[in-house]
Design a protein around this motif. Structure first.
Motif, PDB file in Angstrom:
ATOM      1  N   GLU A 145      -3.828   3.980   1.729  1.00 26.96           N
ATOM      2  CA  GLU A 145      -4.201   4.336   3.095  1.00 26.96           C
ATOM      3  C   GLU A 145      -4.317   5.850   3.158  1.00 26.96           C
ATOM      4  O   GLU A 145      -3.376   6.570   2.832  1.00 26.96           O
ATOM      5  N   HIS A 195       0.829  -1.204   0.000  1.00 25.78           N
ATOM      6  CA  HIS A 195       0.000   0.000   0.000  1.00 25.78           C
ATOM      7  C   HIS A 195       0.865   1.256   0.000  1.00 25.78           C
ATOM      8  O   HIS A 195       2.052   1.210   0.284  1.00 25.78           O
ATOM      9  N   PHE A 197      -8.169   2.226   4.997  1.00 27.31           N
ATOM     10  CA  PHE A 197      -7.504   1.546   3.898  1.00 27.31           C
ATOM     11  C   PHE A 197      -8.520   1.414   2.783  1.00 27.31           C
ATOM     12  O   PHE A 197      -9.640   0.931   2.991  1.00 27.31           O
ATOM     13  N   LEU A 198      -8.148   1.870   1.592  1.00 25.89           N
ATOM     14  CA  LEU A 198      -9.012   1.774   0.420  1.00 25.89           C
ATOM     15  C   LEU A 198      -8.494   0.666  -0.483  1.00 25.89           C
ATOM     16  O   LEU A 198      -7.302   0.606  -0.781  1.00 25.89           O
ATOM     17  N   THR A 199      -9.389  -0.204  -0.915  1.00 25.88           N
ATOM     18  CA  THR A 199      -9.036  -1.239  -1.884  1.00 25.88           C
ATOM     19  C   THR A 199      -9.755  -0.920  -3.187  1.00 25.88           C
ATOM     20  O   THR A 199     -10.811  -0.274  -3.197  1.00 25.88           O
ATOM     21  N   ALA A 238     -13.327   2.653  -5.090  1.00 22.94           N
ATOM     22  CA  ALA A 238     -12.648   2.177  -3.888  1.00 22.94           C
ATOM     23  C   ALA A 238     -13.665   1.665  -2.875  1.00 22.94           C
ATOM     24  O   ALA A 238     -14.815   2.120  -2.844  1.00 22.94           O
ATOM     25  N   ASN A 241     -12.257   0.178   4.428  1.00 20.26           N
ATOM     26  CA  ASN A 241     -12.470  -0.664   5.601  1.00 20.26           C
ATOM     27  C   ASN A 241     -13.094   0.196   6.693  1.00 20.26           C
ATOM     28  O   ASN A 241     -13.393   1.374   6.491  1.00 20.26           O
ATOM     29  N   GLU A 297      -4.422  -5.577  -5.916  1.00 18.59           N
ATOM     30  CA  GLU A 297      -4.057  -5.954  -4.557  1.00 18.59           C
ATOM     31  C   GLU A 297      -3.480  -4.764  -3.791  1.00 18.59           C
ATOM     32  O   GLU A 297      -3.437  -4.780  -2.565  1.00 18.59           O
ATOM     33  N   ARG A 311      -3.239  -1.162  -2.072  1.00 16.80           N
ATOM     34  CA  ARG A 311      -4.222  -0.369  -1.337  1.00 16.80           C
ATOM     35  C   ARG A 311      -3.699   1.049  -1.141  1.00 16.80           C
ATOM     36  O   ARG A 311      -2.497   1.296  -1.208  1.00 16.80           O
TER      37      ARG A 311
END
Length: 128
Positions: free
Chosen positions: A54, A5, A43-45, A26, A29, A50, A52
């Motif tokens: 932050e 990340h 945290f963005l996914t 995105a 969490n 894979e 991320r």
């Protein structure tokens, strides 16, 4: 080895989370908040990735005046699949009031991209 990340400090954590959810699909969490230091993070996914992002905020942040021409990390790059998607997302961001600094165009090294600012003035490259 793979990158896990990248983290950036932002003034407005919720506005930044909403920006990346709206324009870059995105998913955040649950927010972390350290009551002792004031640090708050998400945290963005992102789909099909894979890596991320932050996003972090804390009360004592100081502003970096020139985000375009300063040392250190300078931009995030998102691949959107093709030129048409670069054009569409760039146009959508501009229409919603975000500044486009260049493009969409083919760069000297052969990339089709645009560069826009996010809601905090951080630079984002949108590539095919």
């Amino acid at each position: 080895m793979k990158m896990n990340h990248v983290a950036i400090y932002v003034k407005d954590l919720e506005k930044t989370r909403e920006f990346y959810e709206k324009y870059f699909e995105a998913k955040a969490n649950e927010k972390y908040h350290n009551k002792n230091t004031g640090l708050q993070t998400y945290f963005l996914t992102f789909l099909d990735s894979e890596a991320r992002l932050e996003i972090m905020s804390r009360p004592e942040l100081s502003e970096r005046n020139n985000k375009i021409m300063s040392e250190g990390f300078i931009h995030l790059a998102f691949s959107v699949g093709n030129k048409e998607n670069v054009d569409k997302l760039t146009k959508r961001l501009v229409n919603d009031g975000f500044r486009c600094l260049s493009g969409p165009r083919t760069t000297g090294d052969g990339y089709y991209e645009s560069v826009v600012e996010d809601c905090e003035g951080n630079l984002i490259e949108i590539t095919e």
